[in-house]
Design a protein around this motif. Structure first.
Motif, PDB file in Angstrom:
ATOM      1  N   ARG A 105       0.642  -1.193   0.018  1.00  0.00           N
ATOM      2  CA  ARG A 105      -0.071   0.046  -0.012  1.00  0.00           C
ATOM      3  C   ARG A 105       0.769   1.136  -0.017  1.00  0.00           C
ATOM      4  NH1 ARG A 105      -2.527   0.372   5.292  1.00  0.00           N
ATOM      5  NH2 ARG A 105      -3.119  -1.641   4.778  1.00  0.00           N
ATOM      6  N   GLY A 106       1.847   1.199   0.653  1.00  0.00           N
ATOM      7  CA  GLY A 106       2.799   2.301   0.929  1.00  0.00           C
ATOM      8  C   GLY A 106       4.054   2.439   0.153  1.00  0.00           C
ATOM      9  N   ASN A 107       4.444   1.489  -0.839  1.00  0.00           N
ATOM     10  CA  ASN A 107       5.673   1.482  -1.301  1.00  0.00           C
ATOM     11  C   ASN A 107       5.576   2.748  -2.628  1.00  0.00           C
ATOM     12  OD1 ASN A 107       3.922   0.072  -3.243  1.00  0.00           O
ATOM     13  ND2 ASN A 107       5.247  -1.623  -3.273  1.00  0.00           N
ATOM     14  N   VAL A 108       4.608   2.991  -2.975  1.00  0.00           N
ATOM     15  CA  VAL A 108       4.451   4.304  -4.045  1.00  0.00           C
ATOM     16  C   VAL A 108       5.023   5.453  -3.371  1.00  0.00           C
ATOM     17  CG1 VAL A 108       2.228   5.133  -2.894  1.00  0.00           C
ATOM     18  CG2 VAL A 108       2.713   5.410  -5.241  1.00  0.00           C
ATOM     19  N   GLY A 109       5.069   5.920  -1.953  1.00  0.00           N
ATOM     20  CA  GLY A 109       5.889   6.771  -1.548  1.00  0.00           C
ATOM     21  C   GLY A 109       7.337   6.751  -1.825  1.00  0.00           C
ATOM     22  N   ASN A 110       7.852   5.438  -1.769  1.00  0.00           N
ATOM     23  CA  ASN A 110       9.242   5.134  -1.761  1.00  0.00           C
ATOM     24  C   ASN A 110       9.383   5.138  -3.265  1.00  0.00           C
ATOM     25  OD1 ASN A 110       8.475   2.826   0.447  1.00  0.00           O
ATOM     26  ND2 ASN A 110      10.382   3.932   0.903  1.00  0.00           N
ATOM     27  N   ALA A 111       8.708   4.733  -4.163  1.00  0.00           N
ATOM     28  CA  ALA A 111       8.920   4.712  -5.567  1.00  0.00           C
ATOM     29  C   ALA A 111       8.995   6.324  -6.339  1.00  0.00           C
ATOM     30  CB  ALA A 111       7.708   3.870  -6.388  1.00  0.00           C
ATOM     31  N   LYS A 112       8.080   7.018  -5.522  1.00  0.00           N
ATOM     32  CA  LYS A 112       8.176   8.261  -5.757  1.00  0.00           C
ATOM     33  C   LYS A 112       9.449   9.327  -5.913  1.00  0.00           C
ATOM     34  CE  LYS A 112       5.663  12.974  -4.619  1.00  0.00           C
ATOM     35  NZ  LYS A 112       6.709  13.404  -4.027  1.00  0.00           N
ATOM     36  N   LEU A 113      10.083   8.939  -4.872  1.00  0.00           N
ATOM     37  CA  LEU A 113      11.644   9.517  -4.808  1.00  0.00           C
ATOM     38  C   LEU A 113      12.626   8.824  -5.811  1.00  0.00           C
ATOM     39  CD1 LEU A 113      12.219   9.173  -0.725  1.00  0.00           C
ATOM     40  CD2 LEU A 113      11.272  10.834  -2.168  1.00  0.00           C
TER      41      LEU A 113
ATOM     42  N   ALA B 272       6.929  -2.935   8.308  1.00  0.00           N
ATOM     43  CA  ALA B 272       6.814  -2.800   6.815  1.00  0.00           C
ATOM     44  C   ALA B 272       7.329  -1.501   6.519  1.00  0.00           C
ATOM     45  CB  ALA B 272       5.561  -2.804   6.328  1.00  0.00           C
ATOM     46  N   GLY B 273       7.163  -0.407   7.556  1.00  0.00           N
ATOM     47  CA  GLY B 273       7.472   0.911   7.136  1.00  0.00           C
ATOM     48  C   GLY B 273       8.914   1.051   7.104  1.00  0.00           C
ATOM     49  N   ALA B 274       9.848   0.187   8.134  1.00  0.00           N
ATOM     50  CA  ALA B 274      11.149   0.321   8.035  1.00  0.00           C
ATOM     51  C   ALA B 274      11.682  -0.544   6.762  1.00  0.00           C
ATOM     52  CB  ALA B 274      11.568  -0.240   9.353  1.00  0.00           C
ATOM     53  N   PHE B 275      11.206  -1.681   6.804  1.00  0.00           N
ATOM     54  CA  PHE B 275      11.598  -2.402   5.515  1.00  0.00           C
ATOM     55  C   PHE B 275      11.550  -2.024   4.203  1.00  0.00           C
ATOM     56  CE2 PHE B 275      11.411  -6.861   3.191  1.00  0.00           C
ATOM     57  CZ  PHE B 275      12.407  -6.920   3.395  1.00  0.00           C
ATOM     58  N   SER B 276      10.411  -1.304   4.161  1.00  0.00           N
ATOM     59  CA  SER B 276      10.250  -0.598   2.768  1.00  0.00           C
ATOM     60  C   SER B 276      11.276   0.291   2.455  1.00  0.00           C
ATOM     61  CB  SER B 276       8.825   0.206   2.558  1.00  0.00           C
ATOM     62  OG  SER B 276       8.823   1.174   3.523  1.00  0.00           O
ATOM     63  N   GLY B 277      11.710   1.008   3.204  1.00  0.00           N
ATOM     64  CA  GLY B 277      12.864   2.024   2.931  1.00  0.00           C
ATOM     65  C   GLY B 277      14.084   1.211   2.496  1.00  0.00           C
ATOM     66  N   LEU B 278      14.602   0.178   3.403  1.00  0.00           N
ATOM     67  CA  LEU B 278      15.690  -0.688   2.929  1.00  0.00           C
ATOM     68  C   LEU B 278      15.196  -1.382   1.639  1.00  0.00           C
ATOM     69  CD1 LEU B 278      16.207  -2.307   6.308  1.00  0.00           C
ATOM     70  CD2 LEU B 278      17.667  -0.431   5.505  1.00  0.00           C
ATOM     71  N   LEU B 279      14.253  -2.055   1.411  1.00  0.00           N
ATOM     72  CA  LEU B 279      13.930  -2.652   0.354  1.00  0.00           C
ATOM     73  C   LEU B 279      13.916  -1.897  -1.041  1.00  0.00           C
ATOM     74  CD1 LEU B 279      13.379  -5.805  -0.193  1.00  0.00           C
ATOM     75  CD2 LEU B 279      11.123  -5.272  -0.238  1.00  0.00           C
ATOM     76  N   ALA B 280      13.496  -0.711  -0.878  1.00  0.00           N
ATOM     77  CA  ALA B 280      13.349   0.162  -2.093  1.00  0.00           C
ATOM     78  C   ALA B 280      14.915   0.618  -2.403  1.00  0.00           C
ATOM     79  CB  ALA B 280      12.453   1.378  -1.739  1.00  0.00           C
ATOM     80  N   THR B 281      15.529   0.708  -1.501  1.00  0.00           N
ATOM     81  CA  THR B 281      16.964   1.303  -1.750  1.00  0.00           C
ATOM     82  C   THR B 281      17.710   0.237  -2.442  1.00  0.00           C
ATOM     83  OG1 THR B 281      17.008   2.789   0.209  1.00  0.00           O
ATOM     84  CG2 THR B 281      18.979   1.875  -0.669  1.00  0.00           C
ATOM     85  N   ALA B 282      17.567  -0.973  -1.779  1.00  0.00           N
ATOM     86  CA  ALA B 282      18.139  -1.972  -2.755  1.00  0.00           C
ATOM     87  C   ALA B 282      17.626  -2.340  -4.016  1.00  0.00           C
ATOM     88  CB  ALA B 282      18.097  -3.279  -1.955  1.00  0.00           C
ATOM     89  N   ILE B 283      16.489  -2.214  -4.219  1.00  0.00           N
ATOM     90  CA  ILE B 283      15.654  -2.944  -5.254  1.00  0.00           C
ATOM     91  C   ILE B 283      16.008  -1.634  -6.674  1.00  0.00           C
ATOM     92  CG2 ILE B 283      13.528  -3.356  -6.584  1.00  0.00           C
ATOM     93  CD1 ILE B 283      12.449  -4.360  -4.219  1.00  0.00           C
ATOM     94  N   GLN B 284      16.050  -0.430  -6.226  1.00  0.00           N
ATOM     95  CA  GLN B 284      16.027   0.782  -7.108  1.00  0.00           C
ATOM     96  C   GLN B 284      17.513   0.438  -8.068  1.00  0.00           C
ATOM     97  OE1 GLN B 284      18.125   3.640  -7.232  1.00  0.00           O
ATOM     98  NE2 GLN B 284      19.466   2.861  -5.351  1.00  0.00           N
ATOM     99  N   ASN B 285      18.519  -0.158  -7.442  1.00  0.00           N
ATOM    100  CA  ASN B 285      19.752  -0.775  -8.006  1.00  0.00           C
ATOM    101  C   ASN B 285      19.593  -1.332  -9.256  1.00  0.00           C
ATOM    102  OD1 ASN B 285      21.449   0.801  -6.272  1.00  0.00           O
ATOM    103  ND2 ASN B 285      21.271  -0.914  -4.653  1.00  0.00           N
ATOM    104  N   MET B 286      18.227  -1.982  -9.393  1.00  0.00           N
ATOM    105  CA  MET B 286      17.996  -2.762 -10.861  1.00  0.00           C
ATOM    106  C   MET B 286      17.708  -1.730 -11.802  1.00  0.00           C
ATOM    107  SD  MET B 286      15.816  -5.887  -9.062  1.00  0.00           S
ATOM    108  CE  MET B 286      15.695  -6.734 -10.845  1.00  0.00           C
ATOM    109  N   HIS B 287      17.812  -0.611 -11.698  1.00  0.00           N
ATOM    110  CA  HIS B 287      17.259   0.241 -12.850  1.00  0.00           C
ATOM    111  C   HIS B 287      17.880   0.157 -13.895  1.00  0.00           C
ATOM    112  CE1 HIS B 287      16.126   4.334 -14.252  1.00  0.00           C
ATOM    113  NE2 HIS B 287      17.430   4.321 -14.814  1.00  0.00           N
ATOM    114  N   GLY B 288      17.173  -0.141 -15.072  1.00  0.00           N
ATOM    115  CA  GLY B 288      17.559  -0.338 -16.176  1.00  0.00           C
ATOM    116  C   GLY B 288      17.466  -1.592 -16.874  1.00  0.00           C
ATOM    117  N   ILE B 289      17.396  -2.549 -15.896  1.00  0.00           N
ATOM    118  CA  ILE B 289      17.237  -4.101 -16.210  1.00  0.00           C
ATOM    119  C   ILE B 289      16.027  -4.361 -17.001  1.00  0.00           C
ATOM    120  CG2 ILE B 289      17.145  -6.581 -15.364  1.00  0.00           C
ATOM    121  CD1 ILE B 289      19.172  -5.792 -12.964  1.00  0.00           C
TER     122      ILE B 289
END
Length: 458
Positions: A29-37, A150-167
């Motif tokens: 529900r809340g990962n859209v806030g992480n994706a926005k960044l 989830a609030g804490a994990f979402s920040g860590l997860l988003a930071t890690a996953i965004q490294n897949m940028h371009g794949i």
């Protein structure tokens, strides 16, 4: 329970998987806030206003359908109903990763709200069907802790996953949605076998254990524990109960979860640092949630604890409004993170509707709070913090009224003013307006928590 081992048996079969499901619910529900960044708005070609509208449309199906989904949860098997919803919203979450424009974002958010609508009130109701009122606080706290995780994990997860940028030709924010959505689908499929149904049908219990659990719940004034046939009057009982309306005040939760990374980001931190700095905020909230849940069960005075937490939330948001210092504002987010209906509503269907109404109405407030953190108010967001402060103040007042109302009702029952006429026996205070019944058991089943012998806890 007959022993601590029996208690642990129910705990291990009921709580952990529910906590995992709500973690995914809150995360998706809340990962859209992480994706926005990580460039969501720019890649979709949308404005800040359009982004806020997309957040808003989520809440209408999410809030309005919660009472209905709770009734369905009771009428159908929780294992079937919850699993269907989990798989469905997991698919929708995955589709977030392939959207290309504003229309796709709005469609995905509406569908996500539709399929996530029954999870939170459904789980709270489900837990209330397994435990005595004096045990609910700690169990709900353990389950709800997954939201702060989830609030804490979402920040860590988003930071890690965004490294897949371009794949695969996809931006990092798209992979956040795709990977988290696919994992939710997998967990939803497993849920069909993992989720146990209600005590009267749970497969992991022996016949002796099942009878014992149902009887101990009945002794705790939960007559509905042994099963209850659907009757539309239970819905009417919920809609006409003042407790349903007094409990609907959880709007600030969504503003906090959706905008914590943005608030920290606009204080001068980069996207990745802002996501990482949101982690300790939620770790603190996790610790507070567990402590408060167990404390409430131990001292059995949840009303006063609730008032203290709302007071803490008030202080936090007052600091956020007044502060022009990044470090002080970050500290205030911790205080804001620190900011009891199931145990005081009897009747399975009435409790399901009341929880759905109370939580659903609070979630509808999320449609308001998701629009108040406007880009032109950054970095201090006085309007957003002010409106959330108002919601917390309303919550404080509603909690106080809830406490006073429960005390008044208990006092009236003690004086005999709510006594029913049983088998033609009339005491000096019993009145036909309280109902006429053949047996006490009939009165308990028909009136639920309005029965003269039911005592509210606060």
């Amino acid at each position: 329970m007959k022993s601590d081992s029996d208690r642990e048996k129910v705990d291990w079969h009921v709580i952990p998987w529910l906590a995992l499901l709500y973690l995914l619910n809150f995360l998706d529900r809340g990962n859209v806030g992480n994706a926005k960044l990580y460039g969501l708005e720019a890649d979709l070609g949308i404005t800040d206003t359009q982004y806020l509208v997309a957040l808003t449309v989520f809440f209408f199906p999410y809030a309005l359908l919660e009472p209905a989904t709770n009734v369905l949860l009771r009428r159908l098997k929780p294992s079937y109903f919850l699993s269907f919803m989990i798989v469905s919203w997991g698919i929708v979450m995955t589709l977030h990763g392939v959207m290309h424009d504003y229309g796709g974002l709005v469609t995905c958010r509406v569908l996500l709200g539709l399929f996530e609508s029954g999870m939170y009130p459904g789980i709270v109701f489900y837990i209330s069907s397994w435990y005595k009122r004096s045990e609910l606080g700690s169990r709900v706290a353990l389950f709800f802790t997954s939201a702060t995780v989830a609030g804490a994990f979402s920040g860590l997860l988003a930071t890690a996953i965004q490294n897949m940028h371009g794949i695969g030709g996809k931006p990092g924010w798209a992979w956040i949605f795709i990977l988290e959505g696919l994992f939710t689908v997998i967990i939803g499929v497993f849920s069909l076998w993992v989720i146990q149904d209600f005590p009267e049908t749970a497969k992991f219990l022996s016949d002796e254990e099942r009878v014992f659990i149902v009887r101990r719940l009945q002794d705790d004034m939960k007559v509905s524990a042994s099963g209850e046939k659907f009757n539309s009057k239970y819905i009417w009982q919920s809609l006409t109960d003042w407790k349903t309306w007094a409990a609907s005040n959880d709007g600030p939760l969504f503003a906090f979860s959706l905008f914590t990374p943005t608030i920290i980001n606009q204080l001068g931190y980069t996207a990745t640092v802002a996501n990482l700095l949101s982690v300790p905020v939620y770790v603190w909230a996790c610790l507070v949630t567990v402590f408060i849940g167990f404390l409430g069960d131990r001292i059995s005075h949840r009303a006063y604890i609730n008032l203290c937490l709302f007071g803490t939330g008030l202080i936090g948001y007052i600091i956020l409004i007044a502060s022009r210092n990044a470090a002080l504002s970050y500290f205030a987010v911790y205080l804001a993170a620190s900011a009891w209906v199931a145990g005081n509503v009897e009747g399975a269907y009435k409790r399901s509707v009341t929880l759905g109404m109370a939580i659903g109405f609070g979630n509808l407030n999320g449609a308001v709070t998701s629009n108040v953190y406007r880009a032109n108010d950054k970095p201090w967001y006085p309007l957003g913090h002010g409106i959330v402060l108002a919601y917390i103040a309303i919550g404080f007042i509603c909690s106080a009224l809830f406490l006073v109302g429960l005390k008044r009702e208990n006092a009236a029952k003690e004086r005999g003013e709510r006594d029913e006429i049983i088998d033609g026996v009339v005491n000096e205070l019993a009145h036909e307006k309280n109902g006429t019944y053949t047996t006490v058991e009939q009165a308990r089943i028909d009136k639920g928590d309005a029965w003269s012998g039911f005592k509210y806890t606060y």
